[in-house]
Each structure stands twice: as structure tokens, then as C-alpha cells.
Design a protein around this motif. Structure first.
Motif, PDB file in Angstrom:
ATOM      1  N   PRO A   1       0.818  -1.218   0.000  1.00  0.00           N
ATOM      2  CA  PRO A   1       0.000   0.000   0.000  1.00  0.00           C
ATOM      3  C   PRO A   1       0.850   1.267   0.000  1.00  0.00           C
ATOM      4  N   VAL A   2       0.258   2.317  -0.526  1.00  0.00           N
ATOM      5  CA  VAL A   2       0.863   3.649  -0.468  1.00  0.00           C
ATOM      6  C   VAL A   2       0.106   4.445   0.579  1.00  0.00           C
ATOM      7  N   LEU A   3       0.838   4.965   1.554  1.00  0.00           N
ATOM      8  CA  LEU A   3       0.264   5.702   2.680  1.00  0.00           C
ATOM      9  C   LEU A   3       0.329   7.198   2.433  1.00  0.00           C
TER      10      LEU A   3
ATOM     11  N   LEU B   1      -5.230   6.277   3.791  1.00  0.00           N
ATOM     12  CA  LEU B   1      -5.147   7.661   4.262  1.00  0.00           C
ATOM     13  C   LEU B   1      -5.096   7.684   5.784  1.00  0.00           C
ATOM     14  N   GLU B   2      -4.068   8.353   6.321  1.00  0.00           N
ATOM     15  CA  GLU B   2      -3.994   8.596   7.762  1.00  0.00           C
ATOM     16  C   GLU B   2      -4.367  10.053   8.008  1.00  0.00           C
TER      17      GLU B   2
ATOM     18  N   PHE C   1     -12.471  13.970  10.410  1.00  0.00           N
ATOM     19  CA  PHE C   1     -12.487  12.774   9.568  1.00  0.00           C
ATOM     20  C   PHE C   1     -13.204  11.606  10.234  1.00  0.00           C
ATOM     21  N   ALA C   2     -13.511  11.722  11.504  1.00  0.00           N
ATOM     22  CA  ALA C   2     -14.164  10.632  12.235  1.00  0.00           C
ATOM     23  C   ALA C   2     -15.676  10.721  12.078  1.00  0.00           C
TER      24      ALA C   2
ATOM     25  N   THR D   1      -8.760   3.327   5.362  1.00  0.00           N
ATOM     26  CA  THR D   1      -8.621   4.230   6.509  1.00  0.00           C
ATOM     27  C   THR D   1      -7.567   3.683   7.463  1.00  0.00           C
ATOM     28  N   VAL D   2      -6.623   4.524   7.844  1.00  0.00           N
ATOM     29  CA  VAL D   2      -5.576   4.112   8.780  1.00  0.00           C
ATOM     30  C   VAL D   2      -6.078   4.257  10.210  1.00  0.00           C
ATOM     31  N   TRP D   3      -5.942   3.184  10.977  1.00  0.00           N
ATOM     32  CA  TRP D   3      -6.172   3.228  12.420  1.00  0.00           C
ATOM     33  C   TRP D   3      -4.837   3.628  13.043  1.00  0.00           C
TER      34      TRP D   3
END
Length: 267
Positions: free
Chosen positions: A102-104, A162-163, A169-170, A185-187
Motif C-alpha cells: 500500500p501507499v500511505l 489515508l492517515e 475525519f471521524a 482508513t488508517v487506524w
């Protein structure tokens, strides 16, 4: 599963044995975990020779997640990024071949949810290595022709995550937008510094563990690692691709915690 970056002086003589050449640190890590997150690509454009060296230093089934350029996320703030994206892809990412994971894309904490801006950015992201190669051909002089890689070494799908670090965003609106664009979605577990966003928005579950009680510093207890192992099993059983990276590097906990989590998962 693994670590965010691998070149840290404080790990030498601890996780890395005394006397281990620095050129062997990635290979040493790769013998003990299944993936690493390339962090240097966030700070500056790398070179195809570097990506190729990393690829060749690791086992055939190893995976590299690659962090997108902060010039795109922090300075350009996702707007007017066509040339910047071309430079990023031309810098050598495609040399990873079948090891590209993945690309972050990590947003700064000041960036609020902006649906039109995000949708416009998502539309510009390549979803395959051949698409990325096409974008790479639009690079400028920041990536000289003699060190630009504009051909796909291996044809494969590219996953993006995506972080976000702002509470806006939440929301279901944000999750729906990411889901519609197949963006994971990044945790992020960050000692309460950034919001925890737990949402299924693509086929990828991507976790960054920055330190549960102290940002970038605190380790994870046995109980906490047990809980993360349970979550990973649940996601995998649901058909998700699971990626977990430890970024609590300041006191050298990250690699030990990564190994501990992998052991709990039978790897």
C-alpha cells in the motif's frame, strides 16, 4: 507486519546486534518480520537504485508500504499536485516490483475534512503500476531523466490508504467518501494525540502504532499485543489485507513489538 523505517541509531546494539553493518539492517529486519514501511519517501524523493537495493535485500514474499511525499500532503495540501505526483512515482517506487504494498498518505493534524479537495486528489491517484508509470512520465527537473523510472517493472494493483489526524475525519461522511474511492482508513494509535478512526473503507486494514501511552516512545504490553493479534485475526477472517506497522521507535520498542505481534499470529 513490521516497522515504520529501519535506520535508527538507538536500535544498534539492541535489536541490531553490535557490529552488524548498517547495510545489513534491512535484511536483518526482513528475516524477522514480513514488511516495512518506507519512511524516507515522505521527506524527500528517493532514487530507483535505492528502491531496487531494498527490493533485492529482502525475501521474495516481503512487502514494502511506501509513504507518500509530504510535499503533496503537507505543503501542497493535496491541491495542484499533478507534477508532484509524477515526480513521486518517477523517483523509483516502481522498482519495488511485486513487493510494492500500500501507499500511505498521511495528512497533517491541521487538515480538516474537505470532500471536494479529497475527491479531486483521489481521482488523481493511480490504481495500477502501469497507470503510475504513465503519471511518472510527466515528471519535471526535480527527477532528472537519467534517474527517472517511468516503466512498470511488474503489473499489479496499487492500494492507497489515508492517515487523517483531524477529528473532522471521524464521521460517516468521510468514511463514505473513502469507501466510494476504495481508499483504506488508517487506524492510528497515538497516545490520544490524534483521533482513532476505526472504519472499513476498502479491502485493506492498515494500522500504525505510534505508542499507546507516550507518542513515538512507549512500548506495547503483552495484553495489548494480544488484543491487536485478535483484531488482526478478525480482519483477516473477514477477507481484509492486514498491514500493521510499529512507529514507536524512540526507545527501540518498535522492532521488538513487531516481532512479538508476529509470534502471536504464528509467524
Amino acid at each position: 507486519m513490521g516497522i515504520s523505517g529501519w535506520t535508527y541509531a538507538s536500535w544498534r546494539g539492541d535489536f541490531y546486534p553490535t557490529g552488524l553493518p548498517r547495510t545489513r539492517e534491512l535484511a536483518y529486519s526482513a528475516d524477522r518480520m514480513s514488511s516495512v514501511e518506507v519512511n524516507g519517501s515522505f521527506y524527500s524523493l528517493q532514487r530507483p537504485t535505492s528502491y531496487a537495493r531494498w527490493r533485492d535485500s529482502t525475501p521474495d514474499d516481503f512487502v514494502f508500504a511506501v509513504k507518500g511525499s509530504r510535499f503533496i500532503t503537507h505543503m501542497k495540501q493535496l491541491a495542484d499536485v499533478d507534477v508532484a505526483l509524477a515526480n513521486f512515482w518517477a523517483s523509483g517506487v516502481l522498482a519495488l516490483g511485486h513487493k510494492l504494498g500500500p501507499v500511505l498518505w498521511q495528512l497533517p493534524a491541521r487538515t480538516r475534512f474537505d470532500a471536494p479537495r479529497l475527491a479531486n486528489f483521489f481521482d488523481r491517484l493511480p490504481r495500477s503500476t502501469s497507470e503510475a508509470a504513465g503519471l511518472a512520465r510527466g515528471h519535471d527537473e526535480k527527477v532528472p531523466e537519467n534517474r527517472a523510472l517511468v516503466e512498470a517493472v511488474d503489473e499489479r494493483t496499487i492500494q492507497h490508504v489515508l492517515e487523517a489526524r483531524h477529528a473532522s475525519f471521524a464521521t460517516e461522511e468521510a468514511a463514505d467518501l473513502l469507501r466510494a474511492n476504495d481508499i483504506g482508513t488508517v487506524w492510528a494509535d497515538a497516545a490520544g494525540k490524534f483521533p482513532v478512526i476505526d472504519a472499513d473503507t476498502s479491502g485493506v486494514r492498515y494500522v500504525r502504532l505510534h505508542g499507546h501511552t507516550e507518542l513515538y516512545a512507549s512500548g506495547y504490553s503483552s495484553r495489548s499485543l494480544d488484543q491487536w493479534a485478535d483484531r488482526c485475526r478478525t480482519w483477516a477472517e473477514a477477507g481484509r489485507d492486514v498491514y500493521v506497522y510499529f512507529d514507536n521507535d524512540m526507545r527501540g520498542r518498535a522492532p521488538w513489538d513487531a516481532v512479538g505481534l508476529l509470534r502471536r499470529l504464528g509467524s
